[in-house]
Design an enzyme around this catalytic site. Structure first.
Site, PDB file in Angstrom:
ATOM      1  N   ASP A 139      26.856  48.988  39.750  1.00  0.00           N
ATOM      2  CA  ASP A 139      26.650  47.582  39.393  1.00  0.00           C
ATOM      3  C   ASP A 139      26.759  46.727  40.648  1.00  0.00           C
ATOM      4  O   ASP A 139      27.657  46.955  41.465  1.00  0.00           O
ATOM      5  CB  ASP A 139      27.739  47.141  38.397  1.00  0.00           C
ATOM      6  N   HIS A 149      20.970  40.566  43.704  1.00  0.00           N
ATOM      7  CA  HIS A 149      22.068  40.617  42.718  1.00  0.00           C
ATOM      8  C   HIS A 149      22.495  42.047  42.397  1.00  0.00           C
ATOM      9  O   HIS A 149      23.562  42.250  41.829  1.00  0.00           O
ATOM     10  CB  HIS A 149      21.637  39.903  41.434  1.00  0.00           C
TER      11      HIS A 149
HETATM   12  C1  GDG Z   1      23.094  41.209  37.368  1.00  0.00           C
HETATM   13  C2  GDG Z   1      23.665  42.414  38.138  1.00  0.00           C
HETATM   14  C3  GDG Z   1      25.562  40.965  38.883  1.00  0.00           C
HETATM   15  C4  GDG Z   1      26.499  39.904  28.125  1.00  0.00           C
HETATM   16  N1  GDG Z   1      26.313  40.060  26.804  1.00  0.00           N
HETATM   17  C5  GDG Z   1      26.304  38.836  26.260  1.00  0.00           C
HETATM   18  C6  GDG Z   1      26.474  37.895  27.294  1.00  0.00           C
HETATM   19  N2  GDG Z   1      26.605  38.580  28.421  1.00  0.00           N
HETATM   20  C7  GDG Z   1      26.839  37.940  29.738  1.00  0.00           C
HETATM   21  C8  GDG Z   1      28.159  38.332  30.356  1.00  0.00           C
HETATM   22  C9  GDG Z   1      27.891  38.056  31.840  1.00  0.00           C
HETATM   23  C10 GDG Z   1      26.393  38.352  31.957  1.00  0.00           C
HETATM   24  O1  GDG Z   1      25.840  38.338  30.639  1.00  0.00           O
HETATM   25  C11 GDG Z   1      26.141  39.734  32.527  1.00  0.00           C
HETATM   26  O2  GDG Z   1      26.436  39.720  33.898  1.00  0.00           O
HETATM   27  P1  GDG Z   1      26.808  41.056  34.676  1.00  0.00           P
HETATM   28  O3  GDG Z   1      27.183  40.672  36.056  1.00  0.00           O
HETATM   29  O4  GDG Z   1      27.912  41.747  33.964  1.00  0.00           O
HETATM   30  O5  GDG Z   1      25.538  42.018  34.610  1.00  0.00           O
HETATM   31  P2  GDG Z   1      23.897  41.878  34.754  1.00  0.00           P
HETATM   32  O6  GDG Z   1      23.305  41.195  33.587  1.00  0.00           O
HETATM   33  O7  GDG Z   1      23.426  43.276  34.959  1.00  0.00           O
HETATM   34  O8  GDG Z   1      23.651  40.985  36.068  1.00  0.00           O
HETATM   35  C12 GDG Z   1      25.187  42.303  38.234  1.00  0.00           C
HETATM   36  C13 GDG Z   1      24.852  39.803  38.214  1.00  0.00           C
HETATM   37  O9  GDG Z   1      23.441  40.014  38.143  1.00  0.00           O
HETATM   38  C14 GDG Z   1      25.097  38.482  38.951  1.00  0.00           C
HETATM   39  O10 GDG Z   1      24.764  38.586  40.298  1.00  0.00           O
HETATM   40  O11 GDG Z   1      26.969  40.791  38.754  1.00  0.00           O
HETATM   41  O12 GDG Z   1      25.704  43.370  38.999  1.00  0.00           O
HETATM   42  O13 GDG Z   1      23.296  43.637  37.503  1.00  0.00           O
HETATM   43  O14 GDG Z   1      28.080  36.703  32.150  1.00  0.00           O
HETATM   44  O15 GDG Z   1      29.220  37.579  29.800  1.00  0.00           O
HETATM   45  N3  GDG Z   1      26.527  36.553  27.096  1.00  0.00           N
HETATM   46  C15 GDG Z   1      26.392  36.109  25.805  1.00  0.00           C
HETATM   47  N4  GDG Z   1      26.213  36.972  24.754  1.00  0.00           N
HETATM   48  C16 GDG Z   1      26.173  38.335  24.926  1.00  0.00           C
HETATM   49  O16 GDG Z   1      26.053  39.089  23.951  1.00  0.00           O
HETATM   50  N5  GDG Z   1      26.445  34.799  25.560  1.00  0.00           N
END
Ligand code: GDG
Length: 474
Positions: A362, A155
């Site tokens: 990222d 990821h």
């Molecule tokens: C890893 C990789 C890759 C965030 N704050 C809250 C919340 N979130 C949710 C977001 C989004 C998820 O969490 C975060 O996903 P990301 O992709 O932005 O980042 P990582 O957590 O680092 O994920 C990344 C991912 O895996 C998938 O393969 O894209 O590059 O690092 O959905 O909306 N959700 C809630 N409250 C929050 O305060 N409910």
């Protein structure tokens, strides 16, 4: 065809109250529902590891979880996964805290998980393993005689050899990764970086572009950019606002909103983003009193020192910027170190004029895609996106910026705040096309279809590999 067995560090057990979970959980569940199967992983609890697995079954899916002892959690999760692999894979060697005990703990836990999963695997199951916590997992299963097809999806980014090879056990990790049948990456540059690291250590024979043999082990590599569920997000974002949010929206009707949300993590470039917002206020005083930047950043991995440091840094910077530019009746920057309900987030995305997503590195970044999907197509906001997010390969109609260049980000913010409706609509529809095409269902379906295409290993092929090992480079 047999069942699908998914293994991830943490599992998301069925919980009706959290039905609106996003990302990985949605993709994995979609894949599991299609074939039926098992989702295996850590319960999130510290406790007695020797207890039997905790199992829950709903329909054709079983969730099986286990506790980790305090020592295993510390060495495998907090230290090696999150204070060695995570910083290195995000190009932050300066934050790597390598200790041999942590590497031993990481290896020990991967072996322990293989022991726990082994009795649950059936002959025709296919296995899909997720993320950097489990790089050696296939290797541990192969040692136990498992010949099933095993795929892996990373990821996060895969770094270039100069970075990867600085990890003391890099060669072991590379050799272990070759025990998977299919290695999936978010972008082609991650895939190429993996192959470059491998080629710097051993001879790699490649056939038809993406089938490789190294150290006598044959595997495929492919790119599967992870997506979201755009229809579900649109539905959540456009639903009726709870009274508090409706009131806030009304109070802010004459203010342009810049908004972002991410786990509080140094890879997300939050201090740099705060400074870029300050540069906007410095360079473009016409926005004073008329804009508001809200940054939500719930704490994650709070037990790791680097995460405590960045939290203090953000608190200081937010206070400094508001102290310098705020006026009676106007606070430019709202920083909330809290977790929010997912539906509320999607609704806040919808009324934000600018989505500001500027990670320093990222794997993909789902927030960028969620922000776009939550917009009103007739009056969409503008996405300002880091060129170093995997999502920048697909969302080329965002305003792409270099997050290390505060003036570049400030100029993009100014441009976004002033952008015409026609340009906003055109950029939004271009991005929605890609997001719809490459949604979360397509991500999992492509991975599973490719894994099923691979011929299962046989006992003989595993034996032959031992004989046909290529010599290592000196
Ligand atoms: C890893 C990789 C890759 C965030 N704050 C809250 C919340 N979130 C949710 C977001 C989004 C998820 O969490 C975060 O996903 P990301 O992709 O932005 O980042 P990582 O957590 O680092 O994920 C990344 C991912 O895996 C998938 O393969 O894209 O590059 O690092 O959905 O909306 N959700 C809630 N409250 C929050 O305060 N409910």
């Amino acid at each position: 065809m047999g069942r699908l067995v998914v293994v991830s560090n943490r599992i998301a057990p069925p919980d009706d109250k959290k039905a609106s979970a996003g990302g990985l959980a949605v993709g994995v569940l979609g894949a599991l529902k299609a074939t039926g199967g098992l989702w295996f992983g850590w319960s999130g609890e510290i406790g007695n590891e020797d207890q039997p697995l905790q199992k829950v079954t709903r329909g054709n899916i079983t969730w099986a979880s286990f506790n980790l002892s305090e020592k295993d959690h510390e060495e495998y999760y907090s230290q090696f996964s999150n204070a060695v692999l995570w910083p290195a894979f995000h190009y932050r060697l300066d934050l790597v805290k390598f200790q041999r005990e942590a590497w031993e703990g990481y290896s020990r836990v991967n072996a322990l998980l293989a022991d726990k999963l082994l009795p649950l695997i059936k002959e025709d199951d296919i296995l899909w393993i997720h993320d950097y916590h489990l790089l050696p997992f296939a290797s541990e299963l192969r040692k136990r005689g498992v010949n099933n097809r095993i795929g892996f999806f990373l990821h996060i980014p895969f770094p270039t050899p100069e970075i990867f090879n600085a990890l003391p056990p890099h060669e072991e990790l590379l050799e272990q990764l070759c025990d998977y049948d299919l290695l999936g990456f978010q972008t082609d540059s991650d895939r190429v970086s993996f192959l470059d690291s491998l080629s710097s250590k051993t001879r790699v024979a490649t056939r038809e572009g993406k089938s490789h043999t190294a150290w006598g082990k044959t595997f495929r590599t492919e790119v599967y950019p992870i997506g979201i569920e755009p229809e579900e997000i649109e539905k959540q974002a456009s639903g009726p606002l709870p009274p508090k949010l409706a009131q806030l929206k009304n109070e802010l009707k004459n203010v342009k909103n810049i908004f972002s949300v991410e786990r509080l993590d140094y890879s997300k470039g939050l201090p740099e983003r705060f400074l870029a917002f300050e540069a906007l206020l410095e360079k473009y005083p016409e926005h004073h009193g008329k804009i508001r930047y809200t940054q939500i950043a719930p704490t994650s991995r709070g037990e790791v020192q680097a995460y405590q440091d960045i939290r203090h840094q953000l608190e200081t910077e937010a206070g400094r910027i508001n102290g310098r530019y705020g006026q009676l009746g106007w606070t430019p920057l709202y920083y909330l170190n809290q977790h929010f309900d997912r539906k509320i987030l999607m609704q806040v995305f919808r009324y934000a004029d600018v989505g500001l997503v500027t990670p320093l590195r990222d794997g993909m970044n789902l927030v960028a895609k969620e922000y776009v999907a939550a917009q009103d197509p007739a009056d969409p906001g503008v996405l300002v996106l880091s060129q170093f997010a995997g999502a920048a390969n697909e969302l080329t109609s965002a305003l792409l910026v270099n997050p290390y260049d505060r003036d570049d980000v400030a100029n993009a913010l100014d441009r976004a705040l002033k952008m015409s409706l026609t340009e906003r609509i055109s950029r939004h529809s271009e991005m929605m096309k890609v997001i719809r095409e490459n949604d979360i269902d397509r991500w999992q379906a492509r991975f599973i279809a490719d894994l099923k295409q691979i011929s299962p290993r046989t006992v003989e092929s595993n034996l032959q590999k031992k004989v046909a090992t290529f010599p290592k480079l000196a």
